[in-house]
Design an enzyme around this catalytic site. Structure first.
Site, PDB file in Angstrom:
ATOM      1  CD  GLU A 299      19.142  39.072 -10.382  1.00  0.00           C
ATOM      2  OE1 GLU A 299      19.172  38.187  -9.512  1.00  0.00           O
ATOM      3  OE2 GLU A 299      20.075  39.880 -10.548  1.00  0.00           O
TER       4      GLU A 299
ATOM      5  CG  HIS B  35      16.298  41.416   0.400  1.00  0.00           C
ATOM      6  ND1 HIS B  35      17.203  42.309   0.907  1.00  0.00           N
ATOM      7  CD2 HIS B  35      16.978  40.654  -0.494  1.00  0.00           C
ATOM      8  CE1 HIS B  35      18.384  42.104   0.349  1.00  0.00           C
ATOM      9  NE2 HIS B  35      18.270  41.109  -0.506  1.00  0.00           N
TER      10      HIS B  35
END
Length: 342
Positions: free
Chosen positions: A72, A141
């Protein structure tokens, strides 16, 4: 496609789910402006982890739809650099939870550069992907990043609820010359909504920074964003049967916050409940309550404002505990009755 009669005029409505609304928005902006491109993990050959980019790679090819390695910070940095160079990247995080790997790029590189360059270097970039809790994905998450990124000057932060929001706000975000954090919701991707022909026009955009009153009411204001807007509307329908008319405000944008719409509603109803999926401390609801308290609407409140939020814990994995950790319709109804002393 359905047709309805409104004031003796036949209006065509088309059912479009949120996933397809996002896909249409990207497709039309890729076609409109050759500087726009999409990059991220599995966005190309696999059609996206959630199929939001379905069909785009086949249509636009490797130069416009780019699969990246699982890094990322790397591909977010590439996207920011491309924006510096005059392109208009759409950077997809498979989930906003993974943006923590790239938060330095989002804030220090994207958000601050226009200011630090004295306006010489715009950064036209959209960071997008699913945000907030999903189902059964546990603590690492399940964060809602609305308050995280809404805290930072230099960013615009957008949180759509339905297909109209998703389509119009994403097109506006891609056309914006500032970095935009675009917070989708995984559980909303497959939900269909009716769209009019006007909304499906290629130049339709929803202005960033403008909330929408989804339901008019006179007794209490419910302010929310993303999936919780639907919960508010469901709660309002239940409460209407008991004679309570709720006004439901869909924020659409977290930053800049449309304080004017919120204040106008509170000054009409005299009561306020905020609803969000994120944690309570320093949250979106806390900011709304502070703005109301500091502004002219405070004098119109007939009771203290109340926040409905996620529970102040990491998200549990077990479903029954997960259900108790995020706002439910019954929680909104309970809070409304508490504020109205029912």
């Amino acid at each position: 496609k359905v047709q309805v009669w409104i004031l003796s005029e036949c209006v065509s409505l088309f059912q479009v789910n949120v996933r397809d609304a996002l896909n249409q928005a990207m497709d039309e902006e890729l076609e409109r402006d050759e500087r726009v491109f999409l990059l991220g993990e599995e966005v190309a050959q696999y059609d996206g982890a959630y199929k939001v980019s379905r069909g785009l790679w086949k249509k636009y090819g490797d130069k416009r739809i780019i699969d990246t390695p699982i890094t990322e910070m790397g591909f977010a940095g590439i996207a920011v650099g491309a924006a510096f160079a005059g392109l208009r990247p759409i950077c997809e995080f498979m989930t906003w939870n993974f943006s923590m790997q790239a938060i330095d790029q989002v804030i220090n590189s994207a958000a601050k550069t226009y200011y630090m360059s004295a306006g010489a270097q715009p950064v036209p970039i959209v960071f997008r992907g699913p945000n907030g809790s999903s189902a059964g994905v546990a603590a690492q998450h399940s964060q809602c990043f609305a308050a995280w990124y809404g805290h930072c000057p230099g960013l615009k932060v957008v949180s759509p609820w339905n297909s109209e929001d998703a389509r119009g706000l994403l097109k506006a975000a891609i056309r914006d010359d500032n970095p935009v954090v675009f917070l989708e919701n995984e559980l909303m991707y497959g939900v269909p909504f009716d769209l009019s022909e006007d909304v499906l026009q290629k130049d339709f955009v929803v202005p960033i920074g403008k909330a929408k009153v989804e339901r008019r009411g006179t007794h209490i204001t419910l302010v929310s964003h993303s999936r919780c807007v639907g919960f508010c509307l469901d709660a309002a329908s239940v409460l209407a049967k008991e004679g309570v008319e709720c006004e439901v405000v869909n924020l659409r944008t977290i930053r800049p916050l449309d304080v004017d719409t919120i204040e106008a509603s509170v000054m009409k109803t005299g009561h306020l409940v905020t609803v969000e999926g994120g944690w309570p401390q320093y949250g979106v609801g806390a900011e709304i309550c502070a703005r109301v308290m500091e502004g002219p609407a405070f004098n119109y409140l007939d009771a203290p404002a109340v926040r409905v939020t996620g529970v102040d814990i990491p998200m549990p994995y077990a479903k029954i505990l997960e259900d108790h950790s995020v706002p439910q319709i019954k929680d909104i109804i309970f809070s409304v009755k508490k504020v109205l002393n029912m």
